[in-house]
Design a protein around this motif. Structure first.
Motif, PDB file in Angstrom:
ATOM      1  N   SER A  31     -40.381  14.522 -34.254  1.00  0.00           N
ATOM      2  CA  SER A  31     -41.339  13.575 -34.831  1.00  0.00           C
ATOM      3  C   SER A  31     -42.742  13.814 -34.288  1.00  0.00           C
ATOM      4  CB  SER A  31     -40.906  12.139 -34.532  1.00  0.00           C
ATOM      5  OG  SER A  31     -39.707  11.853 -35.206  1.00  0.00           O
ATOM      6  N   GLU A  32     -42.837  14.139 -33.012  1.00  0.00           N
ATOM      7  CA  GLU A  32     -44.145  14.421 -32.421  1.00  0.00           C
ATOM      8  C   GLU A  32     -44.778  15.647 -33.071  1.00  0.00           C
ATOM      9  OE1 GLU A  32     -45.670  15.884 -28.137  1.00  0.00           O
ATOM     10  OE2 GLU A  32     -44.335  14.136 -28.054  1.00  0.00           O
ATOM     11  N   VAL A  33     -43.984  16.663 -33.342  1.00  0.00           N
ATOM     12  CA  VAL A  33     -44.486  17.868 -34.018  1.00  0.00           C
ATOM     13  C   VAL A  33     -45.021  17.490 -35.400  1.00  0.00           C
ATOM     14  CG1 VAL A  33     -43.888  20.144 -34.942  1.00  0.00           C
ATOM     15  CG2 VAL A  33     -42.859  19.365 -32.801  1.00  0.00           C
ATOM     16  N   MET A  34     -44.247  16.716 -36.128  1.00  0.00           N
ATOM     17  CA  MET A  34     -44.643  16.332 -37.483  1.00  0.00           C
ATOM     18  C   MET A  34     -45.894  15.455 -37.477  1.00  0.00           C
ATOM     19  SD  MET A  34     -42.678  17.986 -39.412  1.00  0.00           S
ATOM     20  CE  MET A  34     -43.192  17.257 -40.948  1.00  0.00           C
ATOM     21  N   ARG A  35     -45.994  14.537 -36.519  1.00  0.00           N
ATOM     22  CA  ARG A  35     -47.185  13.683 -36.455  1.00  0.00           C
ATOM     23  C   ARG A  35     -48.435  14.523 -36.191  1.00  0.00           C
ATOM     24  NH1 ARG A  35     -43.448  10.117 -34.128  1.00  0.00           N
ATOM     25  NH2 ARG A  35     -43.945  10.825 -32.024  1.00  0.00           N
ATOM     26  N   GLU A  36     -48.319  15.494 -35.277  1.00  0.00           N
ATOM     27  CA  GLU A  36     -49.474  16.355 -35.017  1.00  0.00           C
ATOM     28  C   GLU A  36     -49.825  17.198 -36.241  1.00  0.00           C
ATOM     29  OE1 GLU A  36     -50.740  20.130 -32.314  1.00  0.00           O
ATOM     30  OE2 GLU A  36     -49.808  18.454 -31.266  1.00  0.00           O
ATOM     31  N   ALA A  37     -48.813  17.704 -36.914  1.00  0.00           N
ATOM     32  CA  ALA A  37     -49.056  18.497 -38.126  1.00  0.00           C
ATOM     33  C   ALA A  37     -49.767  17.659 -39.182  1.00  0.00           C
ATOM     34  CB  ALA A  37     -47.734  19.046 -38.668  1.00  0.00           C
ATOM     35  N   LEU A  38     -49.357  16.405 -39.328  1.00  0.00           N
ATOM     36  CA  LEU A  38     -50.005  15.530 -40.314  1.00  0.00           C
ATOM     37  C   LEU A  38     -51.435  15.182 -39.907  1.00  0.00           C
ATOM     38  CD1 LEU A  38     -47.017  13.240 -41.279  1.00  0.00           C
ATOM     39  CD2 LEU A  38     -48.248  14.822 -42.781  1.00  0.00           C
ATOM     40  N   ARG A  39     -51.680  14.995 -38.617  1.00  0.00           N
ATOM     41  CA  ARG A  39     -53.058  14.748 -38.162  1.00  0.00           C
ATOM     42  C   ARG A  39     -53.935  15.955 -38.469  1.00  0.00           C
ATOM     43  NH1 ARG A  39     -50.325  12.099 -33.868  1.00  0.00           N
ATOM     44  NH2 ARG A  39     -50.330  14.013 -32.628  1.00  0.00           N
ATOM     45  N   ASP A  40     -53.420  17.152 -38.186  1.00  0.00           N
ATOM     46  CA  ASP A  40     -54.176  18.377 -38.483  1.00  0.00           C
ATOM     47  C   ASP A  40     -54.427  18.521 -39.980  1.00  0.00           C
ATOM     48  OD1 ASP A  40     -54.202  18.964 -35.792  1.00  0.00           O
ATOM     49  OD2 ASP A  40     -52.647  20.514 -35.912  1.00  0.00           O
ATOM     50  N   TRP A  41     -53.424  18.228 -40.783  1.00  0.00           N
ATOM     51  CA  TRP A  41     -53.545  18.302 -42.238  1.00  0.00           C
ATOM     52  C   TRP A  41     -54.606  17.333 -42.735  1.00  0.00           C
ATOM     53  CZ3 TRP A  41     -51.592  14.520 -45.863  1.00  0.00           C
ATOM     54  CH2 TRP A  41     -51.637  14.939 -47.193  1.00  0.00           C
ATOM     55  N   LYS A  42     -54.594  16.118 -42.192  1.00  0.00           N
ATOM     56  CA  LYS A  42     -55.585  15.112 -42.575  1.00  0.00           C
ATOM     57  C   LYS A  42     -57.001  15.576 -42.218  1.00  0.00           C
ATOM     58  CE  LYS A  42     -56.757  10.260 -41.797  1.00  0.00           C
ATOM     59  NZ  LYS A  42     -56.409   9.033 -41.071  1.00  0.00           N
ATOM     60  N   ALA A  43     -57.173  16.139 -41.032  1.00  0.00           N
ATOM     61  CA  ALA A  43     -58.480  16.636 -40.608  1.00  0.00           C
ATOM     62  C   ALA A  43     -58.937  17.791 -41.498  1.00  0.00           C
ATOM     63  CB  ALA A  43     -58.430  17.084 -39.140  1.00  0.00           C
ATOM     64  N   GLN A  44     -58.021  18.673 -41.845  1.00  0.00           N
ATOM     65  CA  GLN A  44     -58.351  19.806 -42.716  1.00  0.00           C
ATOM     66  C   GLN A  44     -58.784  19.323 -44.091  1.00  0.00           C
ATOM     67  OE1 GLN A  44     -55.011  22.330 -43.734  1.00  0.00           O
ATOM     68  NE2 GLN A  44     -56.337  24.107 -43.949  1.00  0.00           N
ATOM     69  N   ARG A  45     -58.119  18.313 -44.620  1.00  0.00           N
ATOM     70  CA  ARG A  45     -58.493  17.749 -45.928  1.00  0.00           C
ATOM     71  C   ARG A  45     -59.875  17.118 -45.864  1.00  0.00           C
ATOM     72  NH1 ARG A  45     -54.258  16.293 -49.812  1.00  0.00           N
ATOM     73  NH2 ARG A  45     -55.545  14.476 -50.246  1.00  0.00           N
ATOM     74  N   ALA A  46     -60.174  16.435 -44.767  1.00  0.00           N
ATOM     75  CA  ALA A  46     -61.497  15.812 -44.605  1.00  0.00           C
ATOM     76  C   ALA A  46     -62.579  16.885 -44.553  1.00  0.00           C
ATOM     77  CB  ALA A  46     -61.528  14.943 -43.350  1.00  0.00           C
ATOM     78  N   GLU A  47     -62.319  17.975 -43.832  1.00  0.00           N
ATOM     79  CA  GLU A  47     -63.284  19.081 -43.758  1.00  0.00           C
ATOM     80  C   GLU A  47     -63.489  19.715 -45.129  1.00  0.00           C
ATOM     81  OE1 GLU A  47     -65.323  20.337 -41.325  1.00  0.00           O
ATOM     82  OE2 GLU A  47     -64.736  18.492 -40.291  1.00  0.00           O
ATOM     83  N   ARG A  48     -62.400  19.885 -45.886  1.00  0.00           N
ATOM     84  CA  ARG A  48     -62.504  20.462 -47.222  1.00  0.00           C
ATOM     85  C   ARG A  48     -63.348  19.555 -48.120  1.00  0.00           C
ATOM     86  NH1 ARG A  48     -57.382  20.168 -49.976  1.00  0.00           N
ATOM     87  NH2 ARG A  48     -56.597  21.361 -48.245  1.00  0.00           N
ATOM     88  N   GLU A  49     -63.138  18.253 -48.023  1.00  0.00           N
ATOM     89  CA  GLU A  49     -63.904  17.304 -48.832  1.00  0.00           C
ATOM     90  C   GLU A  49     -65.391  17.374 -48.477  1.00  0.00           C
ATOM     91  OE1 GLU A  49     -64.749  14.825 -51.785  1.00  0.00           O
ATOM     92  OE2 GLU A  49     -62.754  15.613 -51.398  1.00  0.00           O
ATOM     93  N   LYS A  50     -65.695  17.475 -47.187  1.00  0.00           N
ATOM     94  CA  LYS A  50     -67.096  17.608 -46.767  1.00  0.00           C
ATOM     95  C   LYS A  50     -67.703  18.895 -47.323  1.00  0.00           C
ATOM     96  CE  LYS A  50     -67.930  17.105 -42.407  1.00  0.00           C
ATOM     97  NZ  LYS A  50     -67.821  17.015 -40.944  1.00  0.00           N
TER      98      LYS A  50
END
Length: 86
Positions: A31-50
């Motif tokens: 679960s910790e691995v998945m939570r970190e992966a989702l945080r990274d994914w969210k940050a990547q999406r925010a950067e793409r939107e910017k």
């Protein structure tokens, strides 16, 4: 974590990578691995939107700067100007 929802299906290769990350001690749980992966994914999406917003802004600047010029013609003008100065 009383409120848990299971949503993810992984390929055998992904599941093995996840298990290896936990077995190595890098993470305490899958679960910790998945939570970190989702945080990274969210940050990547925010950067793409910017980046998309910045491209749109630059597009608007370009459009508002006036009519376009053919690239070859523009370079020819620059070359002639540089030749005259030499």
């Amino acid at each position: 974590m009383a409120n848990v929802e299971k949503l993810v299906a992984l390929t055998p290769e992904m599941a093995a990578m996840l298990r290896e990350a936990v077995a190595s001690g890098e993470y305490a749980s899958a679960s910790e691995v998945m939570r970190e992966a989702l945080r990274d994914w969210k940050a990547q999406r925010a950067e793409r939107e910017k980046a998309i917003e910045e491209i749109g802004r630059l597009w608007d600047v370009g459009v508002s700067s006036g009519p376009t010029t053919d690239g070859d013609e523009a370079f020819d003008r620059v070359r002639r100007a540089l030749t005259l100065k030499a």
